[in-house]
Scaffold this active site. Structure first.
Site, short mmCIF file in Angstrom:
data_model
loop_
_atom_site.label_atom_id
_atom_site.label_comp_id
_atom_site.label_asym_id
_atom_site.label_seq_id
_atom_site.Cartn_x
_atom_site.Cartn_y
_atom_site.Cartn_z
N ASP A 36 43.81 74.20 37.46
CA ASP A 36 44.47 74.24 38.77
C ASP A 36 43.95 73.18 39.73
O ASP A 36 44.08 73.31 40.94
CB ASP A 36 44.34 75.64 39.38
CG ASP A 36 42.89 76.05 39.52
OD1 ASP A 36 42.00 75.30 39.06
OD2 ASP A 36 42.64 77.12 40.11
N HIS A 239 39.56 45.80 30.00
CA HIS A 239 39.74 47.01 30.81
C HIS A 239 38.60 48.01 30.60
O HIS A 239 38.82 49.22 30.57
CB HIS A 239 41.10 47.65 30.52
CG HIS A 239 42.25 46.84 31.02
ND1 HIS A 239 43.54 47.02 30.58
CD2 HIS A 239 42.30 45.84 31.92
CE1 HIS A 239 44.33 46.15 31.19
NE2 HIS A 239 43.60 45.42 32.00
N ASP A 256 34.86 44.25 38.49
CA ASP A 256 36.23 44.13 39.01
C ASP A 256 36.50 45.43 39.75
O ASP A 256 36.73 46.47 39.12
CB ASP A 256 37.21 43.92 37.85
CG ASP A 256 38.64 43.66 38.33
OD1 ASP A 256 38.94 43.91 39.52
OD2 ASP A 256 39.47 43.23 37.50
N ASP A 267 41.63 43.33 45.44
CA ASP A 267 41.38 43.22 43.99
C ASP A 267 40.41 42.06 43.79
O ASP A 267 40.82 40.90 43.90
CB ASP A 267 42.73 42.99 43.28
CG ASP A 267 42.59 42.98 41.76
OD1 ASP A 267 41.49 43.22 41.25
OD2 ASP A 267 43.62 42.72 41.09
N HIS A 346 44.57 36.42 29.54
CA HIS A 346 45.40 37.07 30.58
C HIS A 346 45.93 36.01 31.53
O HIS A 346 45.59 34.84 31.43
CB HIS A 346 44.61 38.16 31.32
CG HIS A 346 43.36 37.70 32.02
ND1 HIS A 346 43.39 37.01 33.20
CD2 HIS A 346 42.06 37.84 31.70
CE1 HIS A 346 42.15 36.76 33.60
NE2 HIS A 346 41.32 37.24 32.69
N HIS A 350 48.60 38.00 39.98
CA HIS A 350 49.73 38.92 40.13
C HIS A 350 49.93 39.15 41.62
O HIS A 350 49.02 38.93 42.42
CB HIS A 350 49.45 40.25 39.39
CG HIS A 350 48.10 40.82 39.69
ND1 HIS A 350 47.85 41.58 40.82
CD2 HIS A 350 46.91 40.71 39.05
CE1 HIS A 350 46.57 41.94 40.82
NE2 HIS A 350 45.96 41.42 39.77
N HIS A 357 49.07 45.83 41.26
CA HIS A 357 50.03 44.92 40.63
C HIS A 357 51.34 45.15 41.38
O HIS A 357 52.10 46.06 41.05
CB HIS A 357 50.17 45.20 39.13
CG HIS A 357 48.88 44.94 38.38
ND1 HIS A 357 48.62 45.45 37.14
CD2 HIS A 357 47.78 44.22 38.72
CE1 HIS A 357 47.40 45.04 36.75
NE2 HIS A 357 46.88 44.30 37.69
N GLU A 380 42.68 34.75 39.49
CA GLU A 380 41.62 35.38 38.71
C GLU A 380 41.45 34.82 37.29
O GLU A 380 41.59 35.54 36.30
CB GLU A 380 41.87 36.89 38.62
CG GLU A 380 43.28 37.31 38.21
CD GLU A 380 43.39 38.82 38.07
OE1 GLU A 380 42.59 39.42 37.34
OE2 GLU A 380 44.29 39.40 38.70
N TYR A 384 36.22 34.62 28.07
CA TYR A 384 35.61 35.76 27.37
C TYR A 384 35.27 35.31 25.95
O TYR A 384 36.17 35.03 25.15
CB TYR A 384 36.58 36.94 27.36
CG TYR A 384 37.17 37.20 28.74
CD1 TYR A 384 36.49 37.99 29.67
CD2 TYR A 384 38.35 36.58 29.13
CE1 TYR A 384 37.00 38.18 30.95
CE2 TYR A 384 38.87 36.77 30.40
CZ TYR A 384 38.20 37.57 31.30
OH TYR A 384 38.71 37.74 32.56
N ARG A 401 34.83 36.50 34.86
CA ARG A 401 36.09 36.40 35.63
C ARG A 401 35.69 36.26 37.09
O ARG A 401 34.70 36.87 37.52
CB ARG A 401 36.98 37.64 35.42
CG ARG A 401 38.26 37.60 36.22
CD ARG A 401 39.33 38.60 35.74
NE ARG A 401 38.95 40.00 35.85
CZ ARG A 401 38.54 40.76 34.85
NH1 ARG A 401 38.45 40.27 33.64
NH2 ARG A 401 38.21 42.02 35.04
N GLU A 403 37.70 36.55 40.71
CA GLU A 403 39.01 36.96 41.24
C GLU A 403 38.96 37.09 42.76
O GLU A 403 38.12 37.82 43.30
CB GLU A 403 39.42 38.31 40.65
CG GLU A 403 40.71 38.87 41.24
CD GLU A 403 41.21 40.12 40.53
OE1 GLU A 403 40.38 40.89 40.03
OE2 GLU A 403 42.44 40.31 40.50
N1 GLY Z 1 41.90 44.93 38.63
C1 GLY Z 1 43.14 44.72 38.04
C2 GLY Z 1 43.46 43.31 37.91
O1 GLY Z 1 42.63 42.47 38.16
O2 GLY Z 1 44.56 42.95 37.65
MN MN Z 2 43.87 41.37 39.54
MN MN Z 3 40.91 42.84 39.33
#
Ligand code: GLY
Ligand code: MN
Ligand code: MN
Length: 432
Positions: A36, A239, A256, A267, A346, A350, A357, A380, A384, A401, A403
């Site tokens: 619940d 991820h 991140d 982000d 990647h 975005h 996103h 970003e 890797y 990374r 970003e």
């Molecule tokens: N944290 C999600 C991205 O960087 O797209």
């Molecule tokens: Mn991002």
């Molecule tokens: Mn991110």
């Protein structure tokens, strides 16, 4: 900070696009977590953009044409529920506070919707987002169809309301940019605190705790997405969210993480050495990613298309992969064959806004869309490097990374996020 006129103006813009039509936009449902208890509630971003209303069980109706009208359906006041769960506006107060033409109890939705839909040529809603909602909307349509002999027409066209809303959400107004700057500022502070708290012998989750603490202390509602706190080889898992490993001397830590403030997301990713000093190999890869990000940010300006920052980052990264002996060959050919995607898999960014996103198409009529002032996006790039026989061992398990969030301006872009970023800035900040 809340200004009902901003949301009323957005509803008027939608009404103007509907012609003689009706749009129905529901907020998100509450989602059970276990038994619940529920996940923390988060309203639907389209609904919120149109209304500013954050309660669950609510629907906005926008009617276009000669007599435009906006209607909110929401929960009734309920003394018992308010004792247990807290304040509810109820239709009367919500209508006044949020600036709707009318407001009714959500319990009246099924009774009222067929009448509101009658004699409208088109119906716009989030087609296919939720099968139960689709069935309900079709039920209302069929209810209108039973009245054709009374001369009442059912809408003949059904469209996805998100197409119109996506385009409007894509360009942020001054109010939205102010909220995004605040989300960015809080998130920047959280990254600074996280860098300061990092040391060999600690754990990824302790650093996650620093981030979450800084978000809430800054007044943010929540993290904008699940925080990634990834040390060593974990940084090569894009991820990674377990955040449960010890922090080792000599490893890098990739974070991140960012906050949501006023419903708008930041982000940010930063990557830095657990012990506060980059090794020569770490520094080489880091400075390559940093150069790629600088080239990408430089490409964010009106006149360039959406993919220009990605193209710029890929070129710098691919040249760097050759220099680091990760790839062999001509840069143009390696870009052409996408050989770089073994280490950079990647995209460079975005749209960013109410959703991390965010809404908005990336192509128009098959071509990357031009960047325009008021668009907000991330930049970003990353690299890797997983262990492999053909890779210099000094580079194994380096995942980096960097970003940041940017807003397109008339002449270029404004960088909203500013945690320490150069090797010198990071090392200085961590030594202090
Ligand atoms: N944290 C999600 C991205 O960087 O797209
Ligand atoms: Mn991002
Ligand atoms: Mn991110």
């Amino acid at each position: 900070m809340f200004d009902p006129a901003i949301h009323a103006d957005r509803r008027a813009r939608l009404a103007a696009q509907l012609g003689d039509g009706i749009a129905i936009v529901a907020t998100a449902p509450e989602v059970p977590r276990n038994r619940d208890t529920h996940y923390p509630y988060r309203h639907d971003s389209y609904f919120y953009w149109l209304s500013g209303f954050a309660e669950p069980e609510a629907v906005v109706v926008v009617i276009g044409g000669d007599a435009p009208e906006t209607i909110l359906f929401c929960r009734d006041r309920d003394e018992t529920r308010e004792i247990w769960d807290g304040f509810r506006y109820g239709p009367a107060a919500a209508q006044a506070h949020f600036g709707f033409d009318a407001a009714y109890s959500i319990t009246e939705l099924d009774a009222r919707l067929p009448d509101l839909m009658g004699n409208r040529t088109r119906l716009a809603y989030a087609v296919g987002q939720d099968p139960a909602w689709d069935a309900r909307v079709i039920g209302w349509l069929n209810a209108v169809r039973t009245k054709t002999r009374q001369g009442i027409l059912a809408p003949g066209e059904i469209l996805d309301v998100r197409h119109a809303l996506d385009e409007m959400r894509l360009i942020k107004d001054a109010h939205e940019l102010a909220l995004m700057r605040r989300a960015a500022e809080i998130s920047t502070g959280a990254h600074r605190a996280a860098m300061r708290a990092t040391r060999p012998g600690g754990h990824e989750y302790e650093i996650e705790a620093e981030l979450l603490s800084a978000f809430r202390r800054g007044g943010a509602e929540a993290p904008a997405y699940t925080s990634i706190v990834a040390s060593g080889a974990n940084a090569c898992v894009l991820h990674y969210v377990f955040n449960n490993q010890p922090l080792k001397d000599g490893d890098l830590l990739l974070i991140d993480a960012a906050a949501e403030f006023g419903s708008y997301a930041a982000d940010i990713t930063r990557t830095f050495p657990v012990n506060g000093r980059f090794s020569p190999a770490q520094k080489d890869v880091y400075e390559l990613v940093l150069a790629a990000q600088a080239a990408a940010i430089d490409a964010v300006r009106p006149g360039n298309h959406w993919n220009a920052p990605h193209d710029a980052a890929v070129r710098v990264l691919t040249q760097g992969m050759v220099d680091l002996k990760l790839l062999a060959g001509e840069v143009d050919g390696l870009i052409e064959s996408k050989a770089y995607d073994r280490f950079y898999m990647h995209r460079t960014g975005h749209w960013l806004g109410l959703d991390v996103h965010d809404a908005g198409e990336y192509k128009l009529n098959g071509a990357w869309r031009p960047l325009q002032p008021g668009m907000t996006l991330t930049v970003e790039p990353g690299l890797y490097i997983r262990p492999a026989d053909d890779i210099p061992e000094a580079l194994w398990n380096i995942g980096i990374r960097i970003e940041d969030d940017v807003a397109v301006t008339e002449s270029g872009c404004e960088v909203l996020t500013t945690p320490p970023k150069t090797v010198a800035e990071i090392e200085d900040w961590m030594q202090q």
